[in-house]
Design an enzyme around this catalytic site. Structure first.
Site, short mmCIF file in Angstrom:
data_model
loop_
_atom_site.label_atom_id
_atom_site.label_comp_id
_atom_site.label_asym_id
_atom_site.label_seq_id
_atom_site.Cartn_x
_atom_site.Cartn_y
_atom_site.Cartn_z
N ASP A 161 0.83 -1.20 0.00
CA ASP A 161 0.00 0.00 0.00
C ASP A 161 0.86 1.25 0.00
OD1 ASP A 161 -1.74 -2.26 1.29
OD2 ASP A 161 -3.10 -0.76 0.46
C1 LIG Z 1 -2.55 -4.42 -5.34
S1 LIG Z 1 -3.49 -4.19 -3.89
C2 LIG Z 1 -2.32 -3.66 -2.74
C3 LIG Z 1 -2.78 -3.86 -1.29
O1 LIG Z 1 -4.08 -3.28 -1.01
C4 LIG Z 1 -4.80 -4.19 -0.12
O2 LIG Z 1 -5.41 -3.53 0.96
P1 LIG Z 1 -7.03 -3.35 1.01
O3 LIG Z 1 -7.65 -4.65 0.56
O4 LIG Z 1 -7.32 -3.02 2.46
O5 LIG Z 1 -7.32 -2.18 0.09
C5 LIG Z 1 -3.73 -5.11 0.39
O6 LIG Z 1 -2.96 -4.50 1.43
C6 LIG Z 1 -2.92 -5.30 -0.88
O7 LIG Z 1 -1.69 -5.93 -0.68
#
Ligand SMILES: CSC[C@H]1O[C@H](OP(=O)(O)O)[C@H](O)[C@@H]1O
EC number: 5.3.1.23
Length: 376
Positions: A255
């Protein structure tokens, strides 16, 4: 359930945006319209849309459809009015979720573009709105190409750095596939490449409590692509590595990656990095360069989002007898809850950071990455 049709979380034609409501997956495929930035903000905040790249793209496209509709209705009476709407909307969209840098990177780039167009003498509202619409649309194209490059670089790196390239299984966490991006995916894009190259024995994915991105989303993508795969509980990861020597790499998304390589990613990533170190296997972070935040030297500065308690004390996506999915409470009433959505993995636990530009590695004897140099 293999299909030639690729999974998509975002459906867009100029003036029309629909997002896949991922709270209803895997049992129901429900696309919902996004008419304006308020809808875009809500879709991101409620995690109907999630995934660092997808968050930025949906935010940008929600601004594009909102501004385009206002332009079509001649609602902007001046360039200044259009500028004020665009800039204030970007600030509003940035408040949807704090950790993934992609949204902030996009908002910064769009604000710079808007101010440059004004300085260069934009005469009418369309002179600001249409370049923003086109920039948002270009993100859909660029993201898929970035992910294809990540998949290629990542698969090559893993094959060239594991002990036994004839026996490669991997473990991935959360969801980093077509449901988290504009298509193909980042970490899951590497899994797709390994599978397409016939280099993958098996893919393991964690449930990824409490939102269950793994059991509800990644498992859905792996089954859809007919990739040989197995779902495990988050707590099973170390036992899997100890008992299955074919698992030679853990691949995760990101992220926000700081300049030294410290990486904020879904909660549970840090402990996977620890067990990868203990078992002597690769720990790979896969992310587009827009996930790298060179303004932060280390992960100490990264803001970690805390999600509502009800998302931990309940389980989403439970299928009822009537085939409707619902959310049920699993924890005792009255218990306190800590629900951070992300954690930070120190750079010393990371083997490599795979981007669309190539693979960043640490210099011999160094515990930190130099991502400023890598990206320059
Ligand atoms: C390519 S997605 C990157 C990252 O985003 C996800 O978080 P969320 O589902 O809370 O938006 C997850 O940390 C992924 O690794």
């Amino acid at each position: 359930m293999s299909s030639a049709r690729t999974l998509e979380a975002i459906q867009y034609t100029r003036g029309n945006l629909r997002i896949l409501n991922q709270l209803a997956l895997p049992h129901e495929t429900i696309f919902e319209p996004v008419l304006n930035v308020q809808d875009g903000h809500a879709a991101i905040k409620t995690m109907k849309t999630r995934g660092a790249p997808a968050i930025a793209i949906v935010a940008a496209l929600s601004l594009a459809v909102d501004a385009h509709a206002r332009l079509e209705k001649n609602e902007f009476k001046s360039v200044d009015e259009a500028k004020d709407f665009l800039l204030s909307s970007l600030e509003y969209l940035k408040t949807s979720r704090p950790t993934a840098v992609n949204l902030f990177d996009t908002a910064g780039k769009f604000a710079t573009l808007i101010n440059k167009l004004v300085q260069n003498g934009a005469q009418e509202p369309k002179d600001l709105v249409m370049p923003i619409v086109e920039a948002a649309e270009q993100m859909l194209v660029d993201d898929v190409q970035d992910n294809k490059n990540i998949g290629k670089h990542g698969a090559e790196y893993i094959v060239n750095h594991v002990r036994d390239k004839s026996n490669i299984s991997v473990l991935t966490h959360c969801n980093t596939g077509s449901l988290a991006t504009a298509g193909w995916g980042t970490a899951l894009g590497i899994v797709r490449d390994l599978h397409r190259n016939d280099q993958l024995k098996h893919a393991f994915c964690t449930e990824t409590r409490p939102y269950n991105q793994g059991s509800r989303l990644t498992a859905y993508e792996l089954v859809y692509e007919s990739i040989p795969s197995t779902l495990i509980c988050d707590s099973m990861a170390s036992a899997l590595l100890r008992l299955n020597p074919s698992v030679q790499a853990i691949i995760v998304g990101a992220d926000r990656v700081a300049a030294n390589g410290d990486t904020a990613n879904k909660i549970g990533t840090y402990q996977l990095a620890i067990t990868a170190k203990h078992h002597g296997i690769l720990f790979i972070v896969a992310a587009p360069s827009t996930s790298i935040d060179l303004s932060m030297q280390s992960g100490k500065e990264i803001v970690i989002e805390e999600r509502p308690a009800n998302e931990l004390v309940t389980t989403t996506g439970v299928l009822l007898d009537n085939n409707q999915s619902t959310t049920v409470r699993t924890a005792a009433q009255g218990i306190n809850v800590w629900n951070p959505s992300f954690d930070v993995t120190p750079c010393e636990l990371i083997s490599a950071i795979v981007t669309e530009k190539g693979v960043a590695v640490k210099q011999p004897g160094q515990t930190e990455f130099d991502l400023k140099a890598f990206l320059s």
